[in-house]
Motif scaffolding. Structure first.
Motif, mmCIF file in Angstrom:
data_model
loop_
_atom_site.group_PDB
_atom_site.id
_atom_site.type_symbol
_atom_site.label_atom_id
_atom_site.label_comp_id
_atom_site.label_asym_id
_atom_site.label_seq_id
_atom_site.Cartn_x
_atom_site.Cartn_y
_atom_site.Cartn_z
ATOM 1 N N LEU A 1 0.823 -1.215 0.000
ATOM 2 C CA LEU A 1 0.000 0.000 0.000
ATOM 3 C C LEU A 1 0.857 1.265 0.000
ATOM 4 C CD1 LEU A 1 -2.846 -1.199 2.300
ATOM 5 C CD2 LEU A 1 -3.110 -0.235 0.014
ATOM 6 N N TRP A 2 2.112 1.143 0.515
ATOM 7 C CA TRP A 2 3.020 2.290 0.496
ATOM 8 C C TRP A 2 3.283 2.707 -0.952
ATOM 9 C CZ3 TRP A 2 5.429 5.294 4.232
ATOM 10 C CH2 TRP A 2 6.506 6.074 3.794
ATOM 11 N N PHE A 3 3.442 1.714 -1.818
ATOM 12 C CA PHE A 3 3.786 2.011 -3.210
ATOM 13 C C PHE A 3 2.578 2.014 -4.140
ATOM 14 C CE2 PHE A 3 7.792 0.316 -1.455
ATOM 15 C CZ PHE A 3 8.606 1.401 -1.733
ATOM 16 N N ALA A 4 1.467 1.428 -3.679
ATOM 17 C CA ALA A 4 0.314 1.218 -4.557
ATOM 18 C C ALA A 4 -0.167 2.455 -5.317
ATOM 19 C CB ALA A 4 -0.832 0.616 -3.753
ATOM 20 N N PRO A 5 -0.208 3.637 -4.676
ATOM 21 C CA PRO A 5 -0.852 4.759 -5.378
ATOM 22 C C PRO A 5 -0.055 5.302 -6.551
ATOM 23 C CG PRO A 5 -0.602 5.201 -3.026
ATOM 24 C CD PRO A 5 0.250 4.027 -3.345
ATOM 25 N N VAL A 6 1.201 4.831 -6.750
ATOM 26 C CA VAL A 6 2.016 5.393 -7.839
ATOM 27 C C VAL A 6 1.281 5.206 -9.161
ATOM 28 C CG1 VAL A 6 4.194 5.200 -9.080
ATOM 29 C CG2 VAL A 6 4.157 5.001 -6.587
ATOM 30 N N LEU B 1 -8.005 4.804 -1.778
ATOM 31 C CA LEU B 1 -7.164 3.866 -1.029
ATOM 32 C C LEU B 1 -7.031 4.304 0.429
ATOM 33 C CD1 LEU B 1 -4.034 2.736 -3.078
ATOM 34 C CD2 LEU B 1 -6.033 1.407 -2.391
ATOM 35 N N SER B 2 -6.745 5.607 0.622
ATOM 36 C CA SER B 2 -6.604 6.121 1.992
ATOM 37 C C SER B 2 -7.905 5.955 2.760
ATOM 38 C CB SER B 2 -6.214 7.601 1.975
ATOM 39 O OG SER B 2 -5.094 7.804 1.174
ATOM 40 N N LEU B 3 -9.017 6.275 2.081
ATOM 41 C CA LEU B 3 -10.320 6.167 2.730
ATOM 42 C C LEU B 3 -10.582 4.722 3.155
ATOM 43 C CD1 LEU B 3 -12.845 7.794 3.469
ATOM 44 C CD2 LEU B 3 -13.845 7.078 1.313
ATOM 45 N N TRP B 4 -10.185 3.785 2.295
ATOM 46 C CA TRP B 4 -10.345 2.367 2.619
ATOM 47 C C TRP B 4 -9.630 2.050 3.940
ATOM 48 C CZ3 TRP B 4 -6.476 -1.652 0.600
ATOM 49 C CH2 TRP B 4 -6.761 -2.902 1.141
ATOM 50 N N VAL C 1 -1.082 4.952 5.843
ATOM 51 C CA VAL C 1 -0.603 3.571 5.835
ATOM 52 C C VAL C 1 0.150 3.275 7.130
ATOM 53 C CG1 VAL C 1 1.010 1.943 4.761
ATOM 54 C CG2 VAL C 1 -0.491 3.335 3.337
ATOM 55 N N VAL C 2 1.058 4.192 7.516
ATOM 56 C CA VAL C 2 1.866 3.967 8.714
ATOM 57 C C VAL C 2 0.979 3.900 9.954
ATOM 58 C CG1 VAL C 2 3.630 4.948 10.211
ATOM 59 C CG2 VAL C 2 3.949 4.972 7.740
ATOM 60 N N VAL C 3 0.072 4.887 10.096
ATOM 61 C CA VAL C 3 -0.780 4.918 11.293
ATOM 62 C C VAL C 3 -1.658 3.669 11.352
ATOM 63 C CG1 VAL C 3 -2.581 6.184 12.513
ATOM 64 C CG2 VAL C 3 -0.737 7.432 11.375
ATOM 65 N N THR C 4 -2.260 3.313 10.213
ATOM 66 C CA THR C 4 -3.123 2.131 10.175
ATOM 67 C C THR C 4 -2.333 0.879 10.549
ATOM 68 O OG1 THR C 4 -4.350 3.157 8.376
ATOM 69 C CG2 THR C 4 -4.769 0.837 8.763
ATOM 70 N N PHE C 5 -1.105 0.787 10.002
ATOM 71 C CA PHE C 5 -0.272 -0.374 10.289
ATOM 72 C C PHE C 5 0.003 -0.487 11.790
ATOM 73 C CE2 PHE C 5 3.996 -2.257 10.794
ATOM 74 C CZ PHE C 5 3.710 -3.532 10.320
ATOM 75 N N ILE C 6 0.376 0.646 12.388
ATOM 76 C CA ILE C 6 0.661 0.624 13.829
ATOM 77 C C ILE C 6 -0.569 0.188 14.617
ATOM 78 C CG2 ILE C 6 1.253 2.062 15.828
ATOM 79 C CD1 ILE C 6 2.950 3.769 13.873
ATOM 80 N N LEU C 7 -1.725 0.779 14.273
ATOM 81 C CA LEU C 7 -2.952 0.437 14.999
ATOM 82 C C LEU C 7 -3.316 -1.040 14.806
ATOM 83 C CD1 LEU C 7 -5.095 3.621 14.290
ATOM 84 C CD2 LEU C 7 -4.184 2.900 16.490
ATOM 85 N N ALA C 8 -3.087 -1.549 13.591
ATOM 86 C CA ALA C 8 -3.414 -2.955 13.316
ATOM 87 C C ALA C 8 -2.502 -3.877 14.112
ATOM 88 C CB ALA C 8 -3.295 -3.241 11.818
ATOM 89 N N VAL C 9 -1.204 -3.502 14.207
ATOM 90 C CA VAL C 9 -0.272 -4.354 14.950
ATOM 91 C C VAL C 9 -0.607 -4.338 16.443
ATOM 92 C CG1 VAL C 9 2.135 -4.631 15.656
ATOM 93 C CG2 VAL C 9 1.575 -4.210 13.270
#
Lengths: 292, 341
Positions: free
Chosen positions: B41-46, B56-59, B187-195
């Motif tokens: 997802l870090w690279f996906a929006p390119v 994507l962000s909204l998702w 992406v970073v915030v979501t990842f942290i919260l998910a972990v």
């Protein structure tokens, strides 16, 4: 005082509509443990179908009403039970409740796209006049709603309590296993409650639409209030749903008149929370046993 | 796909091949999927353009809210109809604090999380008083009240006109104005919260939550403090909705009451169940269904909601455990493993 009476009658009239929807909700809940989140849409749609039948076939009102109502009973009474509830009921209440939420979206958007996004006039069977009672001007439509709704609820009570079929239905609601042992066709009884639910929704729809107009978004408010009514009254009871409906209708009408139009919606909700805290099983409900 | 949390500990013993990959013992499929997902997802929006990136962000933002509801509902078995209201509480708190009082986004993040956690605790008390499904009705009432306040208290919330010009946060001095930069932040915030959630579910807390869902009375008899865990599950789940709101406000840069109404709470519930409640990755799939699928259906014009709802209904009829349950069944069949759920 005159004003108060007028608000009271209006409250009883809308309360009777909520009661019709709430009774159907509780019947379906009792016999199949199904929470129907599309209940409001069930009340919204028949009026739209009637208008659609009139428009499509150029039919006179009575024929349009017959076609629309028959279509509704078939699809949302019998069809709903057979295609949505039956395959899902064995997997627990939650997925089924979500499926009825999806159903409510389909019904609402279907009414919007298939018919009209605008509110439509719906023919009334009583003239839109008012009469004067104790100095209060009371609309004939409200009185007609009260009369018809109470007649229907009384007929339902008589059917459930006074006929063989009705008693079989009641037995199914109380204990399906024992009912089956006694030779009652449980499946047919459950189907019957779904048809009755749809029929009550039809009555509510035809009664309320001349006042609310036929509109795709009507279901939201009606559904919410019917739920509150069912919970306030105690949703293992037909009588409870009736009392709950009337209380919610009157409280809503009074809140709009005397408290605040902006926070009108909040008053029945506060009532709901108070009832849940003080008497969780509802005003007329009985306690359900907990299983380990 | 991920296994439900109930079976997490069992899986540890039944999968010996894990020791062959010389990874630390705590690493499991869910965590690896989360890491891989975050990298993709870090690279996906390119090359996706501004709008695609926004979707994507909204998702991801919705996934955070659904994750919280998945904890309350999927793991602890508490039915909440106020998740969107909590998200609104977080979004409005952040918007008001950052636009009117110049508070930084990070402070607003903490404060909104605290506030939604605290409100969740308070709201959880009636749930302790009465039987489980009444929580649904209490939260329904709460949800409507919050919505009324957002709409009517103009002096605070801007009423129907909402609050606009919500700034996006900075990260180490870099302003995240662009869609891509902000997406990576999300992406970073979501990842942290998910972990954090992944860790929580594997901890003794998570097992207590699950015991609560399976049978509250039995859990109590086994010495689980049901009062505390009911409240905690509900409050943490609400705080996740608050966090989602904190991300949502700067993402859309304008908020009004409509995305936080009761029907949105229903919608979030739909995402949890359709994605697979009680599965760690279920929320991402559910939010994919709820946020991205409608975008793909845009070609159908005004019919897209009907098609969407029909898909959800058919999906639930075919598989009441949601997509995660479906994938798990498929995976079990493929690998010839017996006894999956």
């Amino acid at each position: 005082m005159a004003e108060f009476i007028a608000y009271l009658i209006a409250g009883i009239a809308t309360g009777a509509i909520y009661a019709l929807a709430a009774i159907g909700f509780t019947l379906v809940w009792q016999t199949s443990q199904t929470i129907n989140f599309a209940q409001g849409e069930f009340v919204m749609l028949p009026a739209v179908l009637v208008l659609l039948a009139i428009k499509l076939f150029g039919a006179p009102i009575w024929l349009g009403a017959l076609i629309g109502i028959a279509a509704f009973l078939l699809v949302f009474g019998v069809g709903f039970k057979l295609t949505v509830v039956d395959p899902m009921i064995k997997h627990g209440v939650l997925p089924l409740a979500i499926a009825t939420m999806a159903l409510s979206i389909i019904m609402k958007e279907g009414a919007k796209d298939g018919f009209s996004a605008e509110a439509q006039n719906f023919p009334s069977f009583v003239p839109s006049q008012t009469i004067s009672v104790f100095g209060a001007s009371i609309s004939l439509q409200h009185l007609a709603i009260i009369a018809v709704a109470f007649a229907v609820i009384w007929a339902l009570q008589w059917f459930v309590g006074g006929t063989r079929l009705g008693r079989q239905m009641q037995a199914t609601a109380q204990n399906p296993t024992v009912a089956r042992i006694l030779g009652i066709p449980v499946e047919r009884m459950v189907l019957l409650t779904f048809v009755i639910n749809a029929a009550l929704a039809v009555v509510a729809s035809v009664l309320i639409s001349p006042i609310y107009l036929a509109k795709f978004s009507n279901g939201e408010v009606i559904g919410l209030f019917a739920f509150i009514a069912a919970i306030v009254g105690g949703f293992n009871q037909v009588r409870g749903a009736l009392v709950g409906g009337l209380i919610v209708g009157i409280v809503d009408s009074m809140a709009a008149a005397y408290i605040s139009t902006q926070y009108r919606l909040a008053v029945p909700l506060v009532l709901l929370v108070v009832v849940i805290l003080l008497k969780p099983e509802g005003l007329m409900g009985r306690k359900e046993e907990r299983r380990v | 796909m991920t296994a439900p949390a109930t079976h997490e500990s069992l899986q540890h013993e039944s999968l010996p091949q894990r020791s062959r990959l010389s990874l630390p013992a705590f690493v499991d499929g869910s965590l690896l999927t989360l890491i891989a997902g975050a990298v993709i997802l870090w690279f996906a929006p390119v090359g996706m353009g501004r709008y695609g990136t926004y979707v994507l962000s909204l998702w991801l933002v919705m996934s955070v809210a659904v994750m919280g509801l998945n904890l309350t509902l999927g793991y602890a078995g508490l039915k909440s109809l106020a998740q969107a209201a909590f998200m609104g509480l977080g979004a409005y708190t952040t918007a008001i604090l950052t636009t009117k009082y110049g508070v930084s986004w990070y402070a607003a993040f903490a404060l909104s999380g605290l506030l939604t956690f605290a409100v969740g605790l308070v709201l959880g008390f009636p749930a302790l008083r009465v039987k489980a499904h009444y929580l649904a009705f209490v939260t329904l009432a709460f949800s409507t009240l919050i919505w009324l306040i957002m709409r009517n208290e103009q002096w605070l919330t801007g009423g129907v006109f909402g609050i606009s010009n919500i700034n996006r946060p900075e990260f180490l001095g870099i302003k995240l104005f662009g869609a891509l930069e902000f997406h990576r932040f999300v992406v970073v915030v979501t990842f942290i919260l998910a972990v954090v959630l992944w860790w929580m579910i594997r901890s003794p807390w998570g097992r207590a939550f699950t015991a609560l869902r399976e049978n509250p009375i039995r859990a109590a008899s086994l010495g689980v403090d049901t009062r505390m865990y009911t409240l905690l599950a509900f409050a943490i789940g609400s705080a996740y909705a608050g966090f989602a709101g904190v991300l949502y406000a700067p993402l859309v840069e304008f908020i009004d009451p409509s995305p936080f109404s009761l029907s949105q709470s229903f919608f979030l519930l739909l995402m949890v169940v359709a994605g697979g409640s009680g599965y760690l990755l279920g929320p991402f799939i559910g939010a994919l269904l709820g946020v991205v699928l409608p975008e793909w259906l845009r070609f159908a014009g005004s019919l897209y909601l009907i098609i969407f709802a029909t898909i959800v209904m058919l999906l639930l009829i075919a598989c009441p455990q949601g997509v995660s349950g479906l994938l798990e069944r498929g995976w079990a069949k493929l690998s010839g493993k017996a006894g999956a759920r």
